[in-house]
Design an enzyme around this catalytic site. Structure first.
Site, PDB file in Angstrom:
ATOM      1  CG  HIS A  80      -9.832   0.376  -9.637  1.00 38.40           C
ATOM      2  ND1 HIS A  80     -10.250   0.610  -7.934  1.00 38.40           N
ATOM      3  CD2 HIS A  80      -8.626   1.400  -9.720  1.00 38.40           C
ATOM      4  CE1 HIS A  80      -9.194   1.613  -7.368  1.00 38.40           C
ATOM      5  NE2 HIS A  80      -8.388   1.623  -8.520  1.00 38.40           N
ATOM      6  NE  ARG A  83     -11.703   4.133   3.966  1.00 39.13           N
ATOM      7  CZ  ARG A  83     -11.851   2.378   4.126  1.00 39.13           C
ATOM      8  NH1 ARG A  83     -12.829   2.393   4.925  1.00 39.13           N
ATOM      9  NH2 ARG A  83     -11.382   1.476   3.038  1.00 39.13           N
ATOM     10  CG  ASP A 129      -5.871  -2.801   3.385  1.00 37.72           C
ATOM     11  OD1 ASP A 129      -5.571  -2.157   4.178  1.00 37.72           O
ATOM     12  OD2 ASP A 129      -6.507  -2.207   2.638  1.00 37.72           O
ATOM     13  CE  LYS A 180      -4.818   1.228   1.819  1.00 39.77           C
ATOM     14  NZ  LYS A 180      -5.382   0.095   0.975  1.00 39.77           N
ATOM     15  CE  LYS A 227     -16.992  -3.989  -0.126  1.00 44.65           C
ATOM     16  NZ  LYS A 227     -16.472  -3.172  -0.324  1.00 44.65           N
ATOM     17  CB  SER A 259     -19.876  -1.587  -5.824  1.00 42.08           C
ATOM     18  OG  SER A 259     -18.832  -3.099  -6.271  1.00 42.08           O
ATOM     19  CD  GLU A 303      -7.187  -7.260   1.322  1.00 40.68           C
ATOM     20  OE1 GLU A 303      -8.333  -6.291   1.676  1.00 40.68           O
ATOM     21  OE2 GLU A 303      -6.767  -6.187   0.423  1.00 40.68           O
ATOM     22  NE  ARG A 309      -6.685  -7.495  -6.962  1.00 40.95           N
ATOM     23  CZ  ARG A 309      -6.505  -6.431  -6.474  1.00 40.95           C
ATOM     24  NH1 ARG A 309      -6.025  -5.667  -8.207  1.00 40.95           N
ATOM     25  NH2 ARG A 309      -7.067  -5.399  -6.294  1.00 40.95           N
ATOM     26  CB  ALA A 338     -12.886  -6.583  -9.489  1.00 37.99           C
TER      27      ALA A 338
HETATM   28  P1  0O2 Z   1      -6.363  -1.534  -3.290  1.00 43.23           P
HETATM   29  O1  0O2 Z   1      -5.470  -0.458  -3.961  1.00 43.23           O
HETATM   30  O2  0O2 Z   1      -7.243  -1.966  -4.049  1.00 43.23           O
HETATM   31  O3  0O2 Z   1      -5.695  -2.273  -1.429  1.00 43.23           O
HETATM   32  P2  0O2 Z   1     -11.205  -2.873   5.991  1.00 43.23           P
HETATM   33  O4  0O2 Z   1     -11.394  -1.422   6.865  1.00 43.23           O
HETATM   34  O5  0O2 Z   1     -10.195  -2.919   5.392  1.00 43.23           O
HETATM   35  O6  0O2 Z   1     -11.733  -4.098   6.451  1.00 43.23           O
HETATM   36  P3  0O2 Z   1     -11.951  -2.200   3.195  1.00 43.23           P
HETATM   37  O7  0O2 Z   1     -10.966  -1.066   3.339  1.00 43.23           O
HETATM   38  O8  0O2 Z   1     -13.095  -1.246   3.201  1.00 43.23           O
HETATM   39  O9  0O2 Z   1     -11.762  -2.427   4.900  1.00 43.23           O
HETATM   40  O10 0O2 Z   1     -12.193  -3.179   2.838  1.00 43.23           O
HETATM   41  P4  0O2 Z   1     -12.910  -4.380   1.494  1.00 43.23           P
HETATM   42  O11 0O2 Z   1     -13.966  -3.314   0.999  1.00 43.23           O
HETATM   43  O12 0O2 Z   1     -13.238  -5.716   2.041  1.00 43.23           O
HETATM   44  O13 0O2 Z   1     -11.860  -4.024   0.365  1.00 43.23           O
HETATM   45  C1  0O2 Z   1     -11.099  -3.644  -0.203  1.00 43.23           C
HETATM   46  C2  0O2 Z   1     -10.665  -3.804  -1.395  1.00 43.23           C
HETATM   47  O14 0O2 Z   1     -11.515  -4.828  -1.815  1.00 43.23           O
HETATM   48  C3  0O2 Z   1     -10.274  -2.505  -2.457  1.00 43.23           C
HETATM   49  O15 0O2 Z   1      -9.215  -1.785  -1.768  1.00 43.23           O
HETATM   50  C4  0O2 Z   1     -10.258  -3.069  -4.138  1.00 43.23           C
HETATM   51  O16 0O2 Z   1      -9.034  -3.860  -3.811  1.00 43.23           O
HETATM   52  C5  0O2 Z   1     -11.218  -4.483  -3.508  1.00 43.23           C
HETATM   53  N1  0O2 Z   1     -12.814  -3.514  -2.700  1.00 43.23           N
HETATM   54  C6  0O2 Z   1     -13.882  -3.860  -2.237  1.00 43.23           C
HETATM   55  N2  0O2 Z   1     -14.747  -3.091  -2.941  1.00 43.23           N
HETATM   56  C7  0O2 Z   1     -14.446  -3.292  -4.723  1.00 43.23           C
HETATM   57  C8  0O2 Z   1     -15.142  -2.617  -5.380  1.00 43.23           C
HETATM   58  O17 0O2 Z   1     -16.764  -1.798  -5.459  1.00 43.23           O
HETATM   59  N3  0O2 Z   1     -14.542  -2.947  -7.029  1.00 43.23           N
HETATM   60  C9  0O2 Z   1     -13.708  -2.472  -7.057  1.00 43.23           C
HETATM   61  N4  0O2 Z   1     -12.842  -2.282  -8.368  1.00 43.23           N
HETATM   62  N5  0O2 Z   1     -12.717  -3.174  -5.976  1.00 43.23           N
HETATM   63  C10 0O2 Z   1     -13.013  -3.139  -4.658  1.00 43.23           C
HETATM   64  P5  0O2 Z   1      -8.627  -0.526  -1.813  1.00 43.23           P
HETATM   65  O18 0O2 Z   1      -8.887   0.384  -0.243  1.00 43.23           O
HETATM   66  O19 0O2 Z   1      -9.821  -0.004  -3.129  1.00 43.23           O
HETATM   67  O20 0O2 Z   1      -7.068  -0.128  -2.838  1.00 43.23           O
END
Ligand code: 0O2
Length: 227
Positions: free
Chosen positions: A182, A83, A99, A72, A139, A141, A166, A104, A178
């Protein structure tokens, strides 16, 4: 020099004195912590590569298409601190942000996701912290993936350290959706009404994509049966 670059980048993104302070005061420990997370990523990536190799020998197929890893970014860490309303300390980052180290794993079929997750979690040096099954419960989305927060030990010169990683497991189709979603999510200048219609359209695409995954898996299983 690196210190100045980071300060400038963070300045542009957030202009927050607390954040700049945190990074300036803790430059060495932050570098050290990030290096531990990089080691943890290497450990977990190797575990998946070993599993892929073994499956290829035993069953003559590779369940893993691709493995992507990422650490990250400082900006990403800071956004999450804000946040989640966490305190600006290294201890808080390590304890509350799960994370920082991300891996991945892109699989061919949905069944492979659960198979690989099970094989990983059976290993006696892996501790499961949390499971988020966005395949069984997508989700809003439309996003689908299996997320595991695990702890893996890394062995340093004089100590063993457990690090959180993660793991996101998904199929090629889930990854395709995804990645595109994104990119589209950052297009901000869309009127509200149109944005809502597009969100619905994206959910529909995610459903079609999940259906395709299931049909491809059924074809694979029928072929395997006939063999
Ligand atoms: P990056 O750069 O992709 O890592 P937490 O507080 O950690 O428990 P959080 O961060 O809301 O809760 O976790 P969540 O929603 O379980 O997972 C976050 C990551 O899942 C995101 O990372 C994305 O990689 C992916 N993700 C979750 N929801 C979506 C979505 O609706 N669309 C897409 N494309 N990806 C999703 P980050 O934090 O965005 O950054």
């Amino acid at each position: 020099m690196i210190k100045e670059q980071i300060r400038d980048r963070i300045f542009k993104e957030l202009i927050d004195e607390n954040v700049i302070d945190l990074f300036q005061r803790n430059m060495m420990p932050i570098n050290e912590l990030m290096s531990y997370y990089r080691c943890a990523i290497m450990e977990v990536e190797t575990k998946f590569k070993v599993l892929n190799e073994q499956f290829s020998l035993q069953y003559d197929r590779n369940p893993i298409e691709t493995i992507k890893t990422r650490l990250k970014s400082p900006e990403g860490i800071v956004k999450k601190i804000k946040r989640k309303d966490l305190s600006f300390s290294l201890q808080s980052i390590e304890e509350n942000i799960n994370d920082i180290a991300g891996i991945r794993v892109i699989c061919s079929f949905p069944e492979d996701i659960y198979l690989l997750a099970e094989c990983l979690l059976k290993q006696d040096d892996i501790t499961l912290i949390e499971v988020k099954d966005y395949i069984k419960n997508p989700k809003e989305s439309g996003y689908r993936s299996l997320h595991l927060i695990i702890e893996v030990p890394i062995f340093l010169e004089n100590e063993k350290k457990n690090m959180k990683v993660e793991v996101q497991l998904r199929t090629i189709a889930m990854d395709f959706w995804a990645s595109l979603e994104h990119k589209l999510r950052y297009k901000k200048d869309i009127p509200q009404e149109e944005a809502e219609l597009l969100a619905k359209e994206l959910v529909e695409c995610a459903n079609i994509s999940a259906d395709l995954d299931n049909r491809m898996e059924q074809i694979r299983n029928r072929i395997a049966k006939n063999k």
